[in-house]
Write a protein that holds these residues in place. Structure first.
Motif, PDB file in Angstrom:
ATOM      1  N   PHE A 131      17.550  60.575  59.819  1.00 50.84           N
ATOM      2  CA  PHE A 131      18.626  60.131  60.731  1.00 50.84           C
ATOM      3  C   PHE A 131      19.750  59.575  59.873  1.00 50.84           C
ATOM      4  O   PHE A 131      19.511  58.834  58.906  1.00 50.84           O
ATOM      5  CB  PHE A 131      18.080  59.056  61.677  1.00 50.84           C
ATOM      6  N   ASN A 132      21.021  59.910  60.258  1.00 48.08           N
ATOM      7  CA  ASN A 132      22.163  59.427  59.496  1.00 48.08           C
ATOM      8  C   ASN A 132      23.307  59.071  60.458  1.00 48.08           C
ATOM      9  O   ASN A 132      23.623  59.837  61.382  1.00 48.08           O
ATOM     10  CB  ASN A 132      22.646  60.498  58.517  1.00 48.08           C
ATOM     11  N   ARG A 133      23.881  57.909  60.224  1.00 52.56           N
ATOM     12  CA  ARG A 133      25.028  57.460  61.031  1.00 52.56           C
ATOM     13  C   ARG A 133      26.186  57.177  60.092  1.00 52.56           C
ATOM     14  O   ARG A 133      26.029  56.437  59.106  1.00 52.56           O
ATOM     15  CB  ARG A 133      24.669  56.204  61.817  1.00 52.56           C
ATOM     16  N   GLU A 143      33.047  57.890  64.747  1.00 56.64           N
ATOM     17  CA  GLU A 143      31.618  57.578  64.569  1.00 56.64           C
ATOM     18  C   GLU A 143      30.825  58.856  64.832  1.00 56.64           C
ATOM     19  O   GLU A 143      30.968  59.476  65.879  1.00 56.64           O
ATOM     20  CB  GLU A 143      31.185  56.486  65.553  1.00 56.64           C
ATOM     21  N   THR A 144      29.994  59.270  63.837  1.00 57.44           N
ATOM     22  CA  THR A 144      29.213  60.497  63.973  1.00 57.44           C
ATOM     23  C   THR A 144      27.749  60.235  63.621  1.00 57.44           C
ATOM     24  O   THR A 144      27.427  59.330  62.829  1.00 57.44           O
ATOM     25  CB  THR A 144      29.748  61.600  63.052  1.00 57.44           C
ATOM     26  N   TYR A 145      26.882  61.072  64.227  1.00 61.09           N
ATOM     27  CA  TYR A 145      25.452  60.976  63.987  1.00 61.09           C
ATOM     28  C   TYR A 145      24.939  62.346  63.534  1.00 61.09           C
ATOM     29  O   TYR A 145      25.350  63.378  64.084  1.00 61.09           O
ATOM     30  CB  TYR A 145      24.697  60.556  65.256  1.00 61.09           C
ATOM     31  N   SER A 146      24.065  62.331  62.553  1.00 55.72           N
ATOM     32  CA  SER A 146      23.434  63.561  62.087  1.00 55.72           C
ATOM     33  C   SER A 146      21.918  63.328  62.072  1.00 55.72           C
ATOM     34  O   SER A 146      21.433  62.364  61.452  1.00 55.72           O
ATOM     35  CB  SER A 146      23.930  63.937  60.687  1.00 55.72           C
ATOM     36  N   THR A 147      21.180  64.211  62.744  1.00 55.36           N
ATOM     37  CA  THR A 147      19.731  64.024  62.839  1.00 55.36           C
ATOM     38  C   THR A 147      19.008  65.309  62.465  1.00 55.36           C
ATOM     39  O   THR A 147      19.494  66.409  62.716  1.00 55.36           O
ATOM     40  CB  THR A 147      19.312  63.621  64.263  1.00 55.36           C
ATOM     41  N   GLN A 343      24.322  67.453  65.064  1.00 59.96           N
ATOM     42  CA  GLN A 343      25.354  66.473  64.717  1.00 59.96           C
ATOM     43  C   GLN A 343      26.199  66.219  65.956  1.00 59.96           C
ATOM     44  O   GLN A 343      26.568  67.140  66.688  1.00 59.96           O
ATOM     45  CB  GLN A 343      26.224  67.025  63.575  1.00 59.96           C
ATOM     46  N   ALA A 344      26.506  64.958  66.245  1.00 60.81           N
ATOM     47  CA  ALA A 344      27.285  64.605  67.433  1.00 60.81           C
ATOM     48  C   ALA A 344      27.953  63.262  67.218  1.00 60.81           C
ATOM     49  O   ALA A 344      27.595  62.497  66.324  1.00 60.81           O
ATOM     50  CB  ALA A 344      26.375  64.566  68.670  1.00 60.81           C
ATOM     51  N   ASN A 345      28.938  62.991  68.100  1.00 62.52           N
ATOM     52  CA  ASN A 345      29.637  61.714  68.017  1.00 62.52           C
ATOM     53  C   ASN A 345      28.947  60.620  68.817  1.00 62.52           C
ATOM     54  O   ASN A 345      29.364  59.464  68.761  1.00 62.52           O
ATOM     55  CB  ASN A 345      31.085  61.872  68.515  1.00 62.52           C
ATOM     56  N   ALA A 348      22.916  59.793  71.681  1.00 63.09           N
ATOM     57  CA  ALA A 348      22.069  60.574  72.593  1.00 63.09           C
ATOM     58  C   ALA A 348      22.275  62.067  72.390  1.00 63.09           C
ATOM     59  O   ALA A 348      21.324  62.861  72.424  1.00 63.09           O
ATOM     60  CB  ALA A 348      22.350  60.181  74.033  1.00 63.09           C
ATOM     61  N   ASN A 349      23.547  62.473  72.152  1.00 59.40           N
ATOM     62  CA  ASN A 349      23.831  63.889  71.970  1.00 59.40           C
ATOM     63  C   ASN A 349      23.278  64.443  70.656  1.00 59.40           C
ATOM     64  O   ASN A 349      23.076  65.644  70.494  1.00 59.40           O
ATOM     65  CB  ASN A 349      25.337  64.141  72.026  1.00 59.40           C
ATOM     66  N   ALA A 350      23.033  63.528  69.686  1.00 58.31           N
ATOM     67  CA  ALA A 350      22.508  63.968  68.396  1.00 58.31           C
ATOM     68  C   ALA A 350      21.071  64.440  68.502  1.00 58.31           C
ATOM     69  O   ALA A 350      20.547  65.079  67.583  1.00 58.31           O
ATOM     70  CB  ALA A 350      22.614  62.846  67.360  1.00 58.31           C
TER      71      ALA A 350
END
Length: 499
Positions: A131-133, A143-147, A343-345, A348-350
């Motif tokens: 997991f990466n923020r 702000e982005t999330y990568s999982t 990947q999402a902003n 929850a979408n990540a």
């Protein structure tokens, strides 16, 4: 009259009780020390045994670590907060130039993985989740999330050296050698116990004979003075008798110091104080014990850590050759993995609508021109293995011959001890007869001295021969790790040693 009888009866009872308690006190003051007692105490109290046990524990935990390396591992790594503010080089597509821009970010990262090494093939398989923020500050805040919820993969060397395969052969053998080494070291302690015990026993016997010699010399000197007055002997004979008294006293003093020294060495080894008037009791000769040579050699190959070490050296020589060959030829390996990521902003979408993540890579490395360097390395490794094989054969033959000679010496020592014992008995009887003849005037002082020296030498020779007997026995027991007295393999409760 009745009162007198009661008084006499009471006195008799009192005297008997006094005699009984006096005898008991003497028994309590005298401590008889046997070789078995010394060996038992040394195997429990000596510093050597503690050192041997600690070395076994080191080898035990090394083996445990190897076994653990073949089990699945779960690792977790995280970087919960990283703040970075710096000028970063960026490409400006509008101007078609590189520019420096201020960048501010906060990054958080976490990864958990499950991995497993497969020893037979050298394969490493893994299962990961990460997991990466990333949060950017600047003109626009983003702000982005990568999982990667799951990613499974493997690394398979095709031609590489497989250390796990060889460790599966060497590690169990090394641990078996460690267990045998501990029992072997216990026999070393037995041999040291024999050495120190007989050094004390010999010193004690010499001191005992020296006291008898001093008493005898003083008695003969007194008789000589009376015979000199009667003109039955010459003055030079009287002077020799007087000199013999002084020599006996000097020898007694030196032997007393030697006795104290040998006893102190034994006490230091046992880490136990013996009573002041403790006396050694010589062990008996086991006349019925005869060690079968072939049986002992078979037991040595089975139990002796030296022979197990030779077997380990053979495996290590093959391992080293295999490593050199694999490292000096072409290298081919495959890496493959499959996973899901997104990947999402928004957080929850990540974790929705995952995309496939696939990777397959074949890696090949091959020397094209090295002017024979790798070929030379392989040739050297093969020759080194041949040298090791020859050394192993030589060491095996030397060790086997040494054990054979020790067994033969032990079997022959039985007769030597019997002869030495009988010789000491004859020498003592001969000296007593010579002493009587000297007192009667039928032999001179020289014959008396010669007879006394023969008696002393015979006693010392018996003790030393008996010491050789038990030293040879425990040497055979150490070489075979087998108790021939009671007919069983030497064992140890290894579980109790690990805390």
């Amino acid at each position: 009259m009745l009162n007198k009888k009661k008084i006499i009866t009471t006195l008799v009872c009192f005297c008997n009780l006094s005699l009984f308690f006096a005898q008991e006190d003497v028994k309590q003051l005298t401590q008889t020390i046997t070789l078995d007692y010394v060996i038992e105490k040394a195997s429990k109290n000596s510093l050597d045994i503690f050192k041997a046990k600690r070395q076994y524990e080191v080898n035990y935990w090394e083996f445990r670590s190897f076994k653990a390396s073949l089990l699945p591992k779960i690792d977790f790594s995280a970087n919960p907060f990283t703040y970075n503010r710096a000028l970063v080089e960026r490409y400006d597509s509008e101007q078609n130039i590189d520019v420096y821009r201020l960048q501010q970010t906060i990054n958080s990262y976490a990864n958990i993985s499950l991995s497993q090494n497969i020893a037979a093939t050298g394969t490493r398989v893994f299962l990961k989740s990460s997991f990466n923020r990333l949060e950017n500050f600047g003109i626009s805040q983003l702000e982005t999330y990568s999982t990667t919820p799951v990613r499974i993969g493997l690394n398979q060397p095709i031609m590489a050296f497989n250390r796990f395969k060889w460790q599966q052969k060497t590690a169990p053998l090394e641990y078996e050698i460690a267990k045998k080494d501990l029992i072997f070291d216990l026999q070393t302690i037995n041999l040291k116990s024999v050495q120190l015990f007989f050094a004390w026993a010999l010193a004690s016997k010499k001191y005992e004979i020296a006291k008898e010699n001093k008493t005898s010399a003083e008695k003969l000197y007194e008789i000589g003075k009376k015979r000199y007055k009667l003109v039955a002997i010459e003055r030079d004979q009287l002077l020799n008798l007087e000199l013999d008294v002084y020599n006996a006293q000097t020898r007694l003093t030196k032997l007393r110091q030697n006795l104290v020294s040998t006893k102190a060495a034994l006490q230091l080894f046992l880490r136990e104080d013996l009573q002041n008037n403790a006396v050694p009791e010589l062990p008996a000769l086991i006349s019925s014990l005869h060690i079968d040579t072939q049986k002992a050699i078979d037991l040595a190959y089975k139990n002796n850590p030296d022979f197990l070490n030779l077997e380990l050296q053979k495996i290590e020589a093959l391992r080293n050759l295999d490593r050199t060959i694999k490292e000096n030829r072409f290298d081919l390996s495959i890496d493959a993995s499959y996973g899901l990521n997104q990947q999402a902003n928004a957080f929850a979408n990540a974790y929705n609508n995952f995309l496939d993540q696939q990777m397959v890579a074949i890696k090949l490395q091959m020397p094209l021109l090295d002017w024979g360097e790798r070929r030379g390395n392989i040739k050297t490794a093969k020759l080194n293995k041949e040298v090791v094989d020859i050394e192993i054969q030589q060491n095996e033959a030397t060790k086997k011959q040494s054990i054979l000679e020790t067994i033969q010496d032990f079997n022959a020592q039985n007769q030597l001890v019997t002869v030495a014992l009988r010789s000491s008995e004859i020498a003592k009887e001969s000296y007593l007869l010579t002493e009587k003849r000297f007192m009667a005037g039928s032999v001179d002082f020289l014959n008396l001295t010669t007879s006394r020296n023969a008696w002393q030498n015979a006693n010392e020779n018996y003790i030393q021969t008996l010491q050789n007997y038990w030293t040879l026995y425990y040497s055979v027991q150490q070489s075979t790790l087998y108790n021939f007295l009671q007919d069983y393999d030497l064992i140890q409760d290894f579980k109790k040693l690990i805390k």
